[in-house]
Design an enzyme around this catalytic site. Structure first.
Site, PDB file in Angstrom:
ATOM      1  N   GLN A   1      -0.194 -20.706  20.802  1.00 12.38           N
ATOM      2  CA  GLN A   1      -1.175 -19.877  20.080  1.00 12.38           C
ATOM      3  C   GLN A   1      -1.361 -18.529  20.772  1.00 12.38           C
ATOM      4  O   GLN A   1      -1.924 -17.608  20.195  1.00 12.38           O
ATOM      5  CB  GLN A   1      -2.538 -20.589  20.053  1.00 12.38           C
ATOM      6  CG  GLN A   1      -2.533 -21.832  19.218  1.00 12.38           C
ATOM      7  CD  GLN A   1      -3.877 -22.577  19.258  1.00 12.38           C
ATOM      8  OE1 GLN A   1      -4.892 -22.023  19.675  1.00 12.38           O
ATOM      9  NE2 GLN A   1      -3.869 -23.817  18.823  1.00 12.38           N
TER      10      GLN A   1
ATOM     11  N   ASP B   1       0.952  -6.937   5.337  1.00 13.06           N
ATOM     12  CA  ASP B   1       0.258  -8.201   5.636  1.00 13.06           C
ATOM     13  C   ASP B   1       1.209  -9.339   6.003  1.00 13.06           C
ATOM     14  O   ASP B   1       0.933 -10.110   6.919  1.00 13.06           O
ATOM     15  CB  ASP B   1      -0.622  -8.624   4.452  1.00 13.06           C
ATOM     16  CG  ASP B   1      -1.849  -7.736   4.313  1.00 13.06           C
ATOM     17  OD1 ASP B   1      -2.129  -6.954   5.244  1.00 13.06           O
ATOM     18  OD2 ASP B   1      -2.532  -7.821   3.276  1.00 13.06           O
TER      19      ASP B   1
ATOM     20  N   THR C   1       4.337  -9.415  15.171  1.00 11.34           N
ATOM     21  CA  THR C   1       3.159 -10.042  14.571  1.00 11.34           C
ATOM     22  C   THR C   1       2.221  -8.926  14.143  1.00 11.34           C
ATOM     23  O   THR C   1       2.066  -7.940  14.871  1.00 11.34           O
ATOM     24  CB  THR C   1       2.435 -10.906  15.642  1.00 11.34           C
ATOM     25  OG1 THR C   1       3.326 -11.941  16.047  1.00 11.34           O
ATOM     26  CG2 THR C   1       1.164 -11.546  15.121  1.00 11.34           C
TER      27      THR C   1
ATOM     28  N   ASP D   1       1.822  -7.207  -4.012  1.00  9.88           N
ATOM     29  CA  ASP D   1       1.108  -7.233  -2.740  1.00  9.88           C
ATOM     30  C   ASP D   1       1.863  -8.250  -1.893  1.00  9.88           C
ATOM     31  O   ASP D   1       2.257  -9.311  -2.395  1.00  9.88           O
ATOM     32  CB  ASP D   1      -0.339  -7.687  -2.970  1.00  9.88           C
ATOM     33  CG  ASP D   1      -1.175  -7.580  -1.702  1.00  9.88           C
ATOM     34  OD1 ASP D   1      -2.056  -6.711  -1.655  1.00  9.88           O
ATOM     35  OD2 ASP D   1      -0.949  -8.387  -0.768  1.00  9.88           O
TER      36      ASP D   1
ATOM     37  N   THR E   1       0.805  -1.229   0.000  1.00  6.91           N
ATOM     38  CA  THR E   1       0.000   0.000   0.000  1.00  6.91           C
ATOM     39  C   THR E   1       0.836   1.277   0.000  1.00  6.91           C
ATOM     40  O   THR E   1       0.484   2.252  -0.663  1.00  6.91           O
ATOM     41  CB  THR E   1      -0.899   0.011   1.267  1.00  6.91           C
ATOM     42  OG1 THR E   1      -1.632  -1.197   1.288  1.00  6.91           O
ATOM     43  CG2 THR E   1      -1.846   1.174   1.278  1.00  6.91           C
TER      44      THR E   1
ATOM     45  N   SER F   1       1.017 -10.412   0.011  1.00  7.18           N
ATOM     46  CA  SER F   1       0.415 -11.761   0.048  1.00  7.18           C
ATOM     47  C   SER F   1       1.097 -12.668  -0.982  1.00  7.18           C
ATOM     48  O   SER F   1       1.001 -13.892  -0.881  1.00  7.18           O
ATOM     49  CB  SER F   1      -1.071 -11.697  -0.287  1.00  7.18           C
ATOM     50  OG  SER F   1      -1.685 -10.677   0.428  1.00  7.18           O
TER      51      SER F   1
END
Ligand code: ASP
Length: 347
Positions: free
Chosen positions: A283, A96, A171, A63, A19, A65
């Site tokens: 987690q 991301d 993260t 991007d 972005t 991703s």
């Protein structure tokens, strides 16, 4: 004062995509990739910084991703090729997957003695309310920071919304707010307010007598297996029996706990016997795995599951990719995984 102390620092800016590098075309109103070779023209504020900035861009910005091992290798090749000629590197990338990418880059650069700062933004640089300018300008300032002729930062970091983090501790936690990243198990390395304050105690101190070693080979025959109450034998078995699988990040509960039913432990033990490395990562967003603390993790330790301690999943994936290419026996693999190589976990 010698030449090194007075010379303006030189920074190489690498735009990979994301972005931050989009600007609005006022005729069509659509977002398009920004020509980063023109960066100082488009962001005049950069002229006020006391440094020399050059920029390069991926031929086709992506991007984040779409990041993969070959994109990591392209970033590494650019750093490697330009390492001697620049005092620091600022990598602009999509947020991301920024924690995954920057963690991997941290393992690929051994004995790093210069700053490599990843940044990006939630809004494009041309947007009125953009967070891109502050992120970019402060990242460059950080990359330029020197003390007694040496860089203040000599590791791979991630800068976002007034905070500098050790990259392999981060993260992404928010897709909406500007404060998109967190580093739960390691304090920020610097905070930017009226002043730019470095938390000296937490910074990595390199050995300036050593040479940079660039590790270009990564292994992506790996998987993440996230436990949930009710997970079935079929799912666990199909992941652990995937063709060519060599490593798994096992996302467990709390302090590294997992179901202790026979079918589960047997499937894991069989995978370990086939030399698949299984890493126990919690987690939970903060805290650490402590195998043996509860009964439900004793067996994991006994069958040879490796403790990821307080490593993030993103960093565990990167470390697996790196260590699987190092031809280590089980004992050494476990030793290197359970101990910090780039400050990614607390021993
Ligand atoms: N989807 C974008 C990317 O990661 C989002 C961003 O740039 O922050 O490339």
């Amino acid at each position: 004062m010698n030449d090194k102390m007075t010379k303006k620092p030189s920074i190489l800016l690498l735009y990979t995509g994301g972005t931050i590098g989009m600007i609005k075309d006022y005729k069509t109103n659509a977002l398009r990739a920004f020509d980063f070779t023109q960066i100082t023209k488009n962001i005049p504020e950069l002229h006020q910084l006391n440094c020399k900035i050059d920029s390069v861009s991926f031929d086709e910005p992506i991007d984040s991703s779409n990041m993969n091992i070959s994109s990591y290798q392209r970033i590494i090749d650019i750093i490697d090729l330009n390492y001697k000629n620049y005092d620091g590197f600022v990598i602009l990338s999509g947020s991301d997957t920024m924690s995954y990418v920057s963690s991997a880059i941290s393992f690929m650069l051994e004995n790093l003695q210069k700053p490599v700062i990843f940044t990006g933004s939630q809004l494009p640089i041309g947007d009125l309310r953009t967070d891109a300018k502050e992120n970019l300008i402060t990242s460059i300032e950080i990359a330029c920071a020197r003390k007694n002729g040496k860089p203040v930062i000599a590791e791979v970091c991630l800068y976002f919304e007034y905070k500098l983090y050790r990259a392999n501790r981060t993260t992404k936690i928010n897709a909406e707010q500007f404060e998109a990243f967190i580093s739960m198990n390691y304090p920020p390395l610097a905070e930017s307010g009226v002043h730019l304050n470095f938390n000296d105690f937490y910074l990595h101190t390199p050995d300036f007598t050593k040479k940079l070693v660039v590790r270009k080979k990564l292994n992506n025959n790996i998987a993440i297996l996230k436990l949930f109450p009710g997970i079935t034998f079929k799912v666990v078995e199909s992941v652990l029996n995937s063709e060519e699988l060599q490593g798994v990040v096992l996302e467990t509960y709390g302090a590294g706990n997992a179901l202790d039913q026979k079918w589960f432990l047997k499937t894991l033990a069989q995978a370990i016997q086939r030399n698949i490395k299984i890493i126990n990562v919690t987690q939970c967003i903060g805290g650490s795995v402590s195998q043996g603390h509860y009964e439900t993790s004793v067996a994991l330790k006994e069958i040879g599951v490796i403790s990821g301690k307080d490593i993030t999943t993103e960093s565990a994936i990167a470390k697996l990719m790196y260590l699987l290419e190092e031809n280590l026996n089980v004992k050494n693999f476990t030793h290197y995984f359970e101990n910090p190589l780039r400050g990614e976990l607390t021993p």
